[in-house]
Design an enzyme around this catalytic site. Structure first.
Site, mmCIF file in Angstrom:
data_model
loop_
_atom_site.group_PDB
_atom_site.id
_atom_site.type_symbol
_atom_site.label_atom_id
_atom_site.label_comp_id
_atom_site.label_asym_id
_atom_site.label_seq_id
_atom_site.Cartn_x
_atom_site.Cartn_y
_atom_site.Cartn_z
ATOM 1 N N SER A 1 33.630 -11.730 7.998
ATOM 2 C CA SER A 1 33.209 -13.122 7.939
ATOM 3 C C SER A 1 34.358 -13.996 7.429
ATOM 4 O O SER A 1 35.442 -13.984 8.018
ATOM 5 C CB SER A 1 31.949 -13.231 7.075
ATOM 6 O OG SER A 1 31.302 -14.452 7.284
ATOM 7 N N ASP B 1 25.911 -12.885 16.847
ATOM 8 C CA ASP B 1 26.169 -13.074 15.418
ATOM 9 C C ASP B 1 25.692 -14.465 15.014
ATOM 10 O O ASP B 1 26.078 -15.458 15.624
ATOM 11 C CB ASP B 1 27.666 -12.921 15.144
ATOM 12 C CG ASP B 1 28.005 -12.863 13.664
ATOM 13 O OD1 ASP B 1 27.488 -13.702 12.899
ATOM 14 O OD2 ASP B 1 28.792 -11.982 13.274
ATOM 15 N N HIS C 1 25.103 -9.983 11.722
ATOM 16 C CA HIS C 1 26.399 -10.520 11.308
ATOM 17 C C HIS C 1 27.357 -9.389 10.961
ATOM 18 O O HIS C 1 27.103 -8.621 10.036
ATOM 19 C CB HIS C 1 26.186 -11.431 10.098
ATOM 20 C CG HIS C 1 27.433 -12.102 9.612
ATOM 21 N ND1 HIS C 1 28.368 -12.647 10.462
ATOM 22 C CD2 HIS C 1 27.892 -12.321 8.353
ATOM 23 C CE1 HIS C 1 29.349 -13.173 9.744
ATOM 24 N NE2 HIS C 1 29.089 -12.986 8.466
#
Length: 527
Positions: free
Chosen positions: A240, A467, A495
């Site tokens: 991320s 995602d 995710h």
């Protein structure tokens, strides 16, 4: 959701990751502020992040020459601290002390040589890499653990590294329940007051360090640690926001890139308005996947078609906004903003979908406990009502890394229709959520930019097609910007992908970490 631009959840053992905006440090390499003043957040020119000189200056040499002492710490790990300059352009102005932990190489008896250290970052900005290391170190592939010391470095302002603090628990409760669907001037004024209180709390409690929490500065800290670990090149797995941190490192120090994996990638070329709007679209895509699955389940409370599920969510959120729901948590009530946050939290991982179905069913019956629990998990709220440093650091980094997406409530009102087109269920809330940075007490030092990292070793970029927090197009864009980028696609939900659900992704990434052999360009995995 609270009004923090591009704030999502945290990549951990249980859920997904937060994402934040790109950064170029003040006085450092990269573009100057090229934001078009007529359109808040719009970038008129996106230029590349330029590398730093390979040799440390005389003023920085002492930081690279430290000899940190590793001491045993909880869980069988080793911990240390080291110094970095608060301001790399003015190293004489004072230091910060950063904390790191490591899990030493596990002997496997294979005789394969140790590769070096592998730094891990779970995202955020605001996620503690030390806590992440403690949670996941022993879940890494045994062969990887036999070749690397796994290392977690809490970035400046995060966790155990000069953590930023902004609000007490009760004031943070008020902030997280602020109305993100203000229907009149009174509600708008209340939201602005909450944003200003948050920003002022950060200013008072953080002090001068608040102006030195950019991603570029955090990437430079990683290079100091790389040297102190004795590694010529940085090996790194970032998830991320950690992908932006890792990509920034590659842009600044391309010749020092080792085996780097960027999973759930961010696109540094996006201005803050576009980033928030496209992220809203990512959550809408994830919601559609949940709704399609929910409609097939006996315990789905919202109908038997994807359209019915979506329509009933809209109706529920509107009802909770008008009349907050009771909960079993010490008299707390679930507001509309917290209901939306609870739904968003559950979209990070498929294993949370059953919990979301139950929470929605309970909310439909008038009990907000389940959605409030999910909302609290998003913010990391503890049972005693306290909050961790995560969301404070999230805002501090995001508001420094990019100019504010909006300068006033009027800017948000003009943008809401575009956000709602991108995400009918979440767009409005995410637009209002991004207002906090308008009142930030320090000026943004970054701007949107591309990252080429010319001459770097292969960099593996992993993207998941549905995602919610880092839309798949962001991974495609980052892999295309990086001169040595290799895109690895996971066709699935949730995710990030590595270490979570796909034997195909795990196999390709582990092979890269162990041998340096990157997957072929545009490889796709569906299991």
């Amino acid at each position: 959701m609270a009004a923090v631009a591009l704030a999502t959840g945290l990549v951990a053992v249980s859920a997904g990751g937060c994402s934040g905006g790109p950064s170029v440090a003040s006085g450092g390499p990269g573009p100057s502020d090229s934001t078009d003043s007529a359109v808040p957040g719009a970038t008129s020119a996106v230029t590349p992040l330029e590398p730093l000189p390979t040799a440390a200056t005389a003023a920085l040499a002492p930081y690279y020459a430290q000899r940190p002492t590793w001491q045993p710490c909880d869980g069988g790990f080793e911990c240390t601290t080291f110094r970095v300059p608060m301001d790399y352009d003015r190293p004489g102005d004072g230091d910060l002390t950063l904390s790191a932990a490591r899990a030493a190489v596990e002997a496997a008896g294979s005789g394969d040589p140790r590769v070096g250290s592998l730094l891990l970052n779970p995202g955020g900005p605001g996620g503690s890499a030390i806590e992440y290391l403690e949670a996941v170190a022993r879940t890494y592939d045994r062969a990887v653990r036999a070749r690397y010391d796994l290392v977690g470095l809490d970035p400046r302002g995060v966790g155990r590294s000069n953590p930023v603090s902004c609000l007490s628990g009760d004031r943070m409760d008020a902030f997280t329940s602020a109305d993100l669907a203000p229907g009149d001037q009174r509600a708008i004024d209340a939201l602005v007051a909450a944003d200003k209180e948050f920003a002022e709390g950060c200013r008072k409690q953080a002090g001068p360090v608040l102006g030195h929490l950019s991603t570029v500065e955090a990437a430079r800290d990683m290079d100091v640690l790389r040297a102190l670990l004795g590694d010529e090149r940085l090996n790194f797995v970032g998830k991320s926001y950690g992908t932006f941190l890792g990509a920034t490192y590659a842009g600044l120090f391309p010749s020092r890139v080792g085996r780097v994996v960027l999973d759930g990638a961010m696109d540094p070329a996006l201005d803050s308005v576009t980033g928030n709007r496209t992220q809203a679209g990512g959550f809408e895509t994830a919601w559609a996947a949940f709704a399609k699955d929910c409609a097939k389940r006996e315990d789905c409370p919202f109908g038997r078609t994807e359209q019915q599920v979506g329509e009933q969510l809209t109706a529920l959120l509107a009802a909770v906004h008008a009349n907050p729901l009771r909960s079993s948590d010490h008299g707390r009530r679930l507001t509309g903003s917290q209901a939306t946050t609870g739904v968003v939290q559950a979209l990070y991982a498929e294993f949370l979908w059953p919990e979301l179905r139950t929470a929605l069913s309970d909310a439909k019956a008038g009990d907000g406990t389940g959605l409030l629990k999910l909302s609290d998990a998003y913010y990391g709220r503890e049972a005693d009502g306290s909050y961790p440093n995560m969301m404070f650091a999230n805002a501090a980094v995001n508001c420094l890394d990019l100019p504010a997406p909006f300068r006033s409530p009027e800017d948000v009102q003009r943008a809401v229709p575009d956000f709602e087109r991108a995400s009918p269920h979440f767009g409005r809330d995410i637009a209002w959520m991004a207002l906090t940075c308008a009142y930030w007490p320090v000026r943004a030092t970054g701007a949107a930019h591309t990252i080429r990292a010319a001459g770097a070793a292969p960099i593996v970029v992993v993207g998941t097609t549905r995602d919610p927090a880092t839309p798949y197009d962001w991974a495609r864009s980052l892999a295309g910007q990086l001169e040595s980028g290799r895109l690895l696609t996971y066709d699935g939900d949730g995710h990030t992908a590595y270490g979570r659900r796909s034997t195909c992704v795990d196999g390709a990434v582990n092979r890269f970490l162990l041998t340096g052999e990157a997957p072929e360009q545009d490889r796709r995995c569906d299991s």
